[in-house]
Design a protein around this motif. Structure first.
Motif, PDB file in Angstrom:
ATOM      1  N   ARG A 144      34.315 -23.701 -12.098  1.00 33.49           N
ATOM      2  CA  ARG A 144      35.241 -22.883 -12.891  1.00 33.49           C
ATOM      3  C   ARG A 144      35.584 -23.575 -14.210  1.00 33.49           C
ATOM      4  N   ARG A 145      35.753 -24.886 -14.155  1.00 33.72           N
ATOM      5  CA  ARG A 145      36.103 -25.621 -15.371  1.00 33.72           C
ATOM      6  C   ARG A 145      34.902 -25.780 -16.301  1.00 33.72           C
ATOM      7  N   GLY A 146      33.705 -25.657 -15.761  1.00 31.60           N
ATOM      8  CA  GLY A 146      32.498 -25.631 -16.598  1.00 31.60           C
ATOM      9  C   GLY A 146      32.221 -26.959 -17.276  1.00 31.60           C
ATOM     10  N   GLY A 147      31.881 -26.893 -18.548  1.00 24.65           N
ATOM     11  CA  GLY A 147      31.642 -28.108 -19.314  1.00 24.65           C
ATOM     12  C   GLY A 147      30.212 -28.578 -19.327  1.00 24.65           C
ATOM     13  N   GLY A 148      29.289 -27.846 -18.701  1.00 21.61           N
ATOM     14  CA  GLY A 148      27.877 -28.178 -18.807  1.00 21.61           C
ATOM     15  C   GLY A 148      27.168 -28.644 -17.567  1.00 21.61           C
ATOM     16  N   PRO A 149      27.770 -29.452 -16.679  1.00 21.27           N
ATOM     17  CA  PRO A 149      27.033 -29.911 -15.493  1.00 21.27           C
ATOM     18  C   PRO A 149      26.757 -28.780 -14.515  1.00 21.27           C
ATOM     19  N   ALA A 150      25.765 -29.000 -13.662  1.00 23.61           N
ATOM     20  CA  ALA A 150      25.518 -28.130 -12.510  1.00 23.61           C
ATOM     21  C   ALA A 150      26.178 -28.772 -11.298  1.00 23.61           C
ATOM     22  N   TYR A 151      26.622 -27.933 -10.350  1.00 22.49           N
ATOM     23  CA  TYR A 151      27.324 -28.451  -9.181  1.00 22.49           C
ATOM     24  C   TYR A 151      26.745 -27.875  -7.906  1.00 22.49           C
ATOM     25  N   GLY A 152      26.835 -28.684  -6.839  1.00 21.17           N
ATOM     26  CA  GLY A 152      26.390 -28.240  -5.526  1.00 21.17           C
ATOM     27  C   GLY A 152      27.192 -28.939  -4.448  1.00 21.17           C
ATOM     28  N   ARG A 153      27.117 -28.393  -3.255  1.00 25.81           N
ATOM     29  CA  ARG A 153      27.848 -28.965  -2.120  1.00 25.81           C
ATOM     30  C   ARG A 153      26.861 -29.649  -1.186  1.00 25.81           C
ATOM     31  N   ALA A 154      27.117 -30.911  -0.880  1.00 24.65           N
ATOM     32  CA  ALA A 154      26.250 -31.671   0.027  1.00 24.65           C
ATOM     33  C   ALA A 154      26.981 -32.916   0.481  1.00 24.65           C
ATOM     34  N   ALA A 155      26.561 -33.454   1.615  1.00 24.93           N
ATOM     35  CA  ALA A 155      27.088 -34.717   2.104  1.00 24.93           C
ATOM     36  C   ALA A 155      26.387 -35.868   1.395  1.00 24.93           C
ATOM     37  N   ALA A 156      27.087 -36.996   1.277  1.00 17.65           N
ATOM     38  CA  ALA A 156      26.521 -38.150   0.584  1.00 17.65           C
ATOM     39  C   ALA A 156      25.269 -38.665   1.276  1.00 17.65           C
ATOM     40  N   GLY A 157      25.168 -38.470   2.582  1.00 12.66           N
ATOM     41  CA  GLY A 157      24.014 -38.969   3.318  1.00 12.66           C
ATOM     42  C   GLY A 157      22.860 -38.000   3.431  1.00 12.66           C
ATOM     43  N   ALA A 158      22.929 -36.872   2.724  1.00 14.44           N
ATOM     44  CA  ALA A 158      21.849 -35.872   2.775  1.00 14.44           C
ATOM     45  C   ALA A 158      21.783 -35.156   1.436  1.00 14.44           C
ATOM     46  N   LEU A 159      21.288 -35.834   0.434  1.00 11.56           N
ATOM     47  CA  LEU A 159      21.260 -35.279  -0.916  1.00 11.56           C
ATOM     48  C   LEU A 159      20.038 -34.385  -1.107  1.00 11.56           C
ATOM     49  N   PRO A 160      20.214 -33.199  -1.691  1.00  6.16           N
ATOM     50  CA  PRO A 160      19.125 -32.225  -1.807  1.00  6.16           C
ATOM     51  C   PRO A 160      18.283 -32.419  -3.062  1.00  6.16           C
ATOM     52  N   PHE A 161      17.797 -33.650  -3.281  1.00  6.14           N
ATOM     53  CA  PHE A 161      17.018 -33.950  -4.479  1.00  6.14           C
ATOM     54  C   PHE A 161      15.776 -34.744  -4.106  1.00  6.14           C
ATOM     55  N   ARG A 162      14.751 -34.624  -4.950  1.00  5.61           N
ATOM     56  CA  ARG A 162      13.545 -35.411  -4.740  1.00  5.61           C
ATOM     57  C   ARG A 162      13.805 -36.878  -5.033  1.00  5.61           C
ATOM     58  N   SER A 163      12.998 -37.718  -4.462  1.00  8.41           N
ATOM     59  CA  SER A 163      13.087 -39.152  -4.729  1.00  8.41           C
ATOM     60  C   SER A 163      12.844 -39.419  -6.212  1.00  8.41           C
ATOM     61  N   GLY A 164      13.591 -40.354  -6.766  1.00 12.68           N
ATOM     62  CA  GLY A 164      13.407 -40.751  -8.157  1.00 12.68           C
ATOM     63  C   GLY A 164      13.875 -39.723  -9.164  1.00 12.68           C
ATOM     64  N   SER A 165      14.813 -38.863  -8.793  1.00 13.90           N
ATOM     65  CA  SER A 165      15.218 -37.770  -9.671  1.00 13.90           C
ATOM     66  C   SER A 165      16.172 -38.188 -10.793  1.00 13.90           C
ATOM     67  N   PHE A 166      16.860 -39.324 -10.659  1.00 16.21           N
ATOM     68  CA  PHE A 166      17.945 -39.633 -11.583  1.00 16.21           C
ATOM     69  C   PHE A 166      17.796 -41.014 -12.210  1.00 16.21           C
ATOM     70  N   ASP A 167      18.274 -41.104 -13.460  1.00 12.06           N
ATOM     71  CA  ASP A 167      18.378 -42.388 -14.162  1.00 12.06           C
ATOM     72  C   ASP A 167      19.615 -43.153 -13.718  1.00 12.06           C
ATOM     73  N   ALA A 168      20.661 -42.420 -13.328  1.00 12.69           N
ATOM     74  CA  ALA A 168      21.907 -43.069 -12.942  1.00 12.69           C
ATOM     75  C   ALA A 168      22.608 -42.234 -11.879  1.00 12.69           C
ATOM     76  N   VAL A 169      23.245 -42.938 -10.950  1.00 15.17           N
ATOM     77  CA  VAL A 169      24.142 -42.317  -9.975  1.00 15.17           C
ATOM     78  C   VAL A 169      25.488 -42.998 -10.117  1.00 15.17           C
ATOM     79  N   VAL A 170      26.550 -42.223 -10.176  1.00 13.93           N
ATOM     80  CA  VAL A 170      27.895 -42.772 -10.216  1.00 13.93           C
ATOM     81  C   VAL A 170      28.670 -42.251  -9.017  1.00 13.93           C
ATOM     82  N   ALA A 171      29.402 -43.151  -8.364  1.00 11.62           N
ATOM     83  CA  ALA A 171      30.287 -42.781  -7.262  1.00 11.62           C
ATOM     84  C   ALA A 171      31.642 -43.410  -7.559  1.00 11.62           C
TER      85      ALA A 171
END
Length: 247
Positions: free
Chosen positions: A86-113
């Motif tokens: 609702r607040r928008g601002g450009g990112p895409a959002y999804g719902r998932a548990a930290a131990g089961a991320l719905p992305f391919r291996s090597g998808s990101f340059d950085a992860v922040v928690a």
């Protein structure tokens, strides 16, 4: 005690999402404004593809997107991701548990928690996924409540029994892994998983995530100004930031 069990983590955050959004976003929290958000911006600078793990309502995701990154925010709470969208601002959002991320291996340059993993029961599963979705050379930026000074039973002690009186910060059971339900606001109970620093560092190294920077910032001026007694704890860090790189 709240009656909430530590295992019901998704339910906890669904229940308290509105409290979080009101108390810690849009300038409401001085530590986020003066310290956490500027530090996140510096640590994520230059990353092209960023995953905000446990994004909440998306303030760090929006920050990274504003700096030019392609950002995805993931959270286990539907109430949080709905508000982030609702607040928008450009990112895409999804719902998932930290131990089961719905992305391919090597998808990101950085992860922040940011202030997430101390509320996650399955740390190993979460770090397995962080290592998997990071590309070689990618960075993991981890913000946690300081494991030494924010232990169970730690806190400011004003000892009027001794002569002269003493004020000091009591450190609790540092080496003991523990989970406690803490009332952080009236009627708001959250689970905190305490783990010693060595557990975080070794768990990262076991997954090829090697520490390149550790930060222990002093509480920011705005926080210290909130109450007179806080000035006595100016040299006690509340926050720890680890930056690791994937080999």
């Amino acid at each position: 005690m709240s009656g909430i069990e530590p295992g019901d983590l998704a339910g906890v955050w669904e229940q308290h999402a509105a409290w979080w959004q009101a108390e810690f976003t849009d300038g409401a929290d001085i530590e986020y404004e003066e310290q956490i958000l500027p530090m996140a911006a510096r640590q994520l600078a230059g990353a092209v593809r960023v995953l905000d793990l446990g994004c909440g309502e998306g303030q760090i995701a929006r920050l990274a997107h504003g700096a030019g990154a392609q950002v995805v925010g993931i959270d286990a709470s539907a109430a949080q991701t709905a508000e982030a969208a609702r607040r928008g601002g450009g990112p895409a959002y999804g719902r998932a548990a930290a131990g089961a991320l719905p992305f391919r291996s090597g998808s990101f340059d950085a992860v922040v928690a940011c202030l997430v993993l101390e509320h996650v029961a399955d740390l190993d599963g979460a770090l397995d996924e962080v290592a998997r979705v990071l590309r070689p050379g990618g960075r993991f930026v981890l913000f946690v409540n300081h494991p030494l000074f924010q232990t169970p039973s730690s806190g400011w002690i004003d000892d009027q029994v001794v002569d002269p009186p003493e004020q000091y910060w009591r450190v609790g059971r540092y080496l003991d892994e523990d989970v406690t339900m803490e009332e952080v606001d009236t009627g708001v109970w959250l689970p905190f998983f305490h783990r010693p620093l060595s557990l975080y560092v070794n768990a990262l190294a076991d997954r090829g995530l090697y520490l390149v920077r550790m930060l222990e910032p002093a509480p920011p001026p705005g926080f210290l100004a909130l109450a007179p007694q806080y000035a006595q704890a100016a040299s006690i860090p509340r926050l720890m930031v680890l930056r690791a790189e994937r080999r």
